[in-house]
Design a protein around this motif. Structure first.
Motif: not given
Length: 166
Positions: A73-87
């Motif tokens: 419930e706290r993990i959104s598409a934007a969360s994954f995008d941000r994680w991938l950007t930092l990675w």
């Protein structure tokens, strides 16, 4: 892709630096910081995970989907995008170009698999069912590492309840 430049030592340094950045990130940091009680232990697990993914070491023995689904419930598409950007930024800073590209490709597949799995689990929760595991023939997707003799590094796939894969 050539990944000879990926070593356990480089993975350790990469994981530590990346999750330093994650913990400080205003979007995804709070999710990670609330979910993880023992960062040193978690970093060891993540190092084992990436060692298994990129070096086929077999060190990781966990199941990432159930852990992530608990926080869906706290993990959104934007969360994954941000994680991938930092990675992407961190791998480009710390790894040779071919190794960084290989790791970015794996991370994108992992993010997609987790995103699909979390969405499936959220749908099951809406119907008051548990996710995962479910043993009633309507099992949730399972993220699986597969490796044949010719495959290196391991590849992730999502096994759907219907038996199909993504």
């Amino acid at each position: 892709m050539e990944t000879d430049d990926i070593t356990e030592e480089r993975l350790k340094a990469l994981v530590e630096r990346f999750y330093d950045r994650v913990r400080q990130d205003p979007l995804i940091g709070p999710v990670f910081n609330d979910a993880i009680e023992d960062w040193p232990e978690h970093l060891e697990k993540l190092q084992a995970f990436w060692s298994s993914v990129m070096l086929s070491s077999g060190r990781y023995k966990g199941r990432p989907l159930p852990v992530h689904a608990r926080h869906g419930e706290r993990i959104s598409a934007a969360s994954f995008d941000r994680w991938l950007t930092l990675w992407r930024e961190t791998t480009e800073q710390m790894m040779p170009p071919c190794a960084a590209a290989a790791m970015q490709e794996k991370a994108a597949r992992i993010a997609e698999s987790l995103s699909l799995g979390i969405a499936f689990c959220a749908g099951r929760r809406d119907r008051a069912a548990s996710c995962p595991p479910v043993i009633d023939g309507n099992s949730p997707p399972i993220i699986a590492m597969s490796q044949s003799a010719a495959e290196k590094p391991r590849h992730f796939k999502v096994v759907l309840p219907t038996g199909g894969t993504v």
